[in-house]
Scaffold this motif. Structure first.
Motif: not given
Length: 515
Positions: A74, A79, A82, A86, A90, A366, A369-370
């Motif tokens: 990220l 990253g 995003r 986002d 979120n 996060y 996503w990771s």
């Protein structure tokens, strides 16, 4: 002449030892920053770890799709873009946010008009206080039928009821939270989770037997029996460990005069009850007939259905309508402005939670996503598969693994989608049914919900608790709930082992072993 000190009983020594451990956990947890700051720091830590993991080319093969899942940095250009673009999404799509705010519109109005206070005072006057605690745990378990609404409605009501009885409100909140979240998989009825997990189990079983069918009722017998076991264990932990450790509540407590209901309040309660019965009858008319409007229009089923999908707005109306009806004869609702003011006051009291939800939503996003959660889950599953355990040790190890993974990946269905393709075929090949594998997963998945800040409703419980104890922090809540988590994990595992040894069916047509 010296006086000898009487020997301490084993129970006193045990309680002191346990209290010292929980006190240490609480002190460490409370030494952490404010929950908002803590989630902010955790979000930053995930960003940093994601970059390190990506640089190390950390990856796993997803057991369901056979797709390689690599850690995503990220700190990269993509990253960071995003993270910025986002952030609002979120927050808006954070699962508990809409549910909490919508439900609080009705609950808050009922509190503003005085309905909740009057109903609780009436309940205190007619109910034996000794049964309040097991009732809260039992209702918490049963509230899972309404999806996650138990977190929003039951936990604060349990705290208020305990306070009205002169007991510590945090003990009431803990008892309800233990039932709602720690007993998440247990219930006397089939809920929304059952068909969801059954579908995943059936897909995983298809890797060995394409014709294998897993029914939504696959674990019903065991989970229905578990409802009473969880209630008894939760009752014991609350009465013998949690409430004594909390001590005497020093906050505001109602006097005997404040407990008494006026004639207006009694009249308001009667009309509120009539309105609630009328509203419930209307919902029943729209749901119970085989062609009911609130059933699924294609399958005519209740699970899933518009009734369950819209349970939050129905709960809000179930508080809103009686709240208004109660307020008219009592005098707290004179016009529409009073109704709007009551709902507005409810929203203003949620300010801290909204701030906390915004930061917590970023952290959880996060983490997803990771891909760190998936990598941890798959590696843990592979480790257990390679352990060489068999029989009950293997099954209980899977319970423990599910409990540990649950600390990092909150969604029950998401974890099962990762773990089912590994463990369902593996245990089928040694003679155990997919229904059994699904059941032992659900035990582990439930028991650690109440001690992980990654559970999306954990910040909400902290916010509810701070209404009664402004100094309550994450450490206090974790230390309060840890005895429940350990007791549920041990007692549920023993309960399962006995069920397994006796060879009892798990549900209608669901055996423990194949063949």
């Amino acid at each position: 002449m010296e006086q000898s000190t009487p020997p301490q009983s084993d129970s006193v020594k045990t309680n002191r030892f346990l209290d010292s451990i929980l006190g240490g956990i609480e002190r460490v947890g409370n030494a952490l920053p404010d929950p908002v700051t803590l989630f902010l720091l955790l979000a930053a830590l995930v960003i940093l770890i994601s970059a390190i993991a990506a640089a190390a080319n950390l990856s796993v093969v997803h057991p369901a799709t056979e797709e390689t899942i690599a850690a995503v940095s990220l700190l990269s250009a993509d990253g960071l873009r995003r993270i910025i673009t986002d952030a609002v999404t979120n927050f808006v799509e954070f699962p508990p946010l809409g549910m909490v705010l919508v439900a609080m519109l009705g609950v808050g109005l009922s509190e503003y008009t005085g309905l909740l206070s009057a109903a609780l005072r009436w309940g205190v006057s007619v109910s034996p206080s000794a049964l309040v605690c097991p009732a809260m745990v039992f209702l918490g378990v049963m509230s899972n039928l309404a999806s996650d609404a138990g977190y929003v409605v039951l936990t604060p009501l349990a705290a208020m009821l305990f306070a009205a009885l002169g007991r510590h409100p945090i003990a009431g909140l803990a008892a309800a939270f233990a039932g709602v979240s720690g007993g998440f998989s247990a219930n006397l009825l089939i809920g929304t989770l059952d068909p969801l997990l059954a579908g995943i189990s059936q897909d995983a079983a298809g890797l060995v037997d394409p014709n294998y069918v897993v029914n939504p009722t696959a674990n019903y017998y065991f989970m229905a029996a578990s409802t009473f076991m969880i209630t008894l264990v939760g009752w014991f932990i609350t009465e013998k460990i949690v409430e004594p450790r909390l001590g005497t509540y020093t906050g505001e407590q109602p006097t005997e005069e404040e407990h008494a209901l006026t004639a207006r309040e009694r009249k308001g309660l009667r009309w509120a009850l009539y309105s609630l019965l009328a509203f419930s009858a209307l919902i029943a008319i729209l749901t119970l007939p085989s062609n009911g409007i609130l059933r699924d229009p294609e399958t005519l089923s209740i699970v899933p259905s518009p009734f369950l999908n819209g349970i939050v707005i129905l709960i809000a109306l179930g508080f809103l309508i009686p709240g208004i009806v109660y307020g008219i004869p009592v005098g707290t609702v004179r016009n529409d402005k009073d109704v709007v003011k009551g709902m507005s006051n409810a929203m203003s009291s949620m300010g801290y939670y909204i701030v906390l939800a915004f930061i917590a939503a970023q952290f959880i996003a996060y983490f997803n996503w990771s891909n760190l959660g998936i990598i941890l889950a798959v590696n843990g599953a592979n480790l257990l598969e390679a352990s060489g355990f068999t029989g009950i040790p293997l099954l209980l190890s899977f319970v423990l693994l599910s409990a540990v993974i649950n600390l990092f990946v909150g969604s029950a269905s998401a974890k099962w989608a990762i773990m089912a393709p590994i463990f369902v075929p593996m245990l089928m090949l040694v003679g155990y049914t997919p229904e059994l594998t699904q059941l032992i997963y659900r035990i582990g998945d439930s028991t650690t919900n109440i001690i992980t800040p990654l559970m999306v409703y954990f910040p909400l419980i902290v916010a509810f608790g701070q209404k009664f104890d402004q100094d309550l922090k994450i450490g206090t809540l974790i230390a309060t709930m840890l005895p429940y988590s350990i007791a549920f994990l041990i007692s549920w595992s023993i309960f399962f082992a006995i069920w397994f040894v006796l060879g009892l069916p798990l549900g209608p047509g669901a055996a423990i072993q194949l063949g």
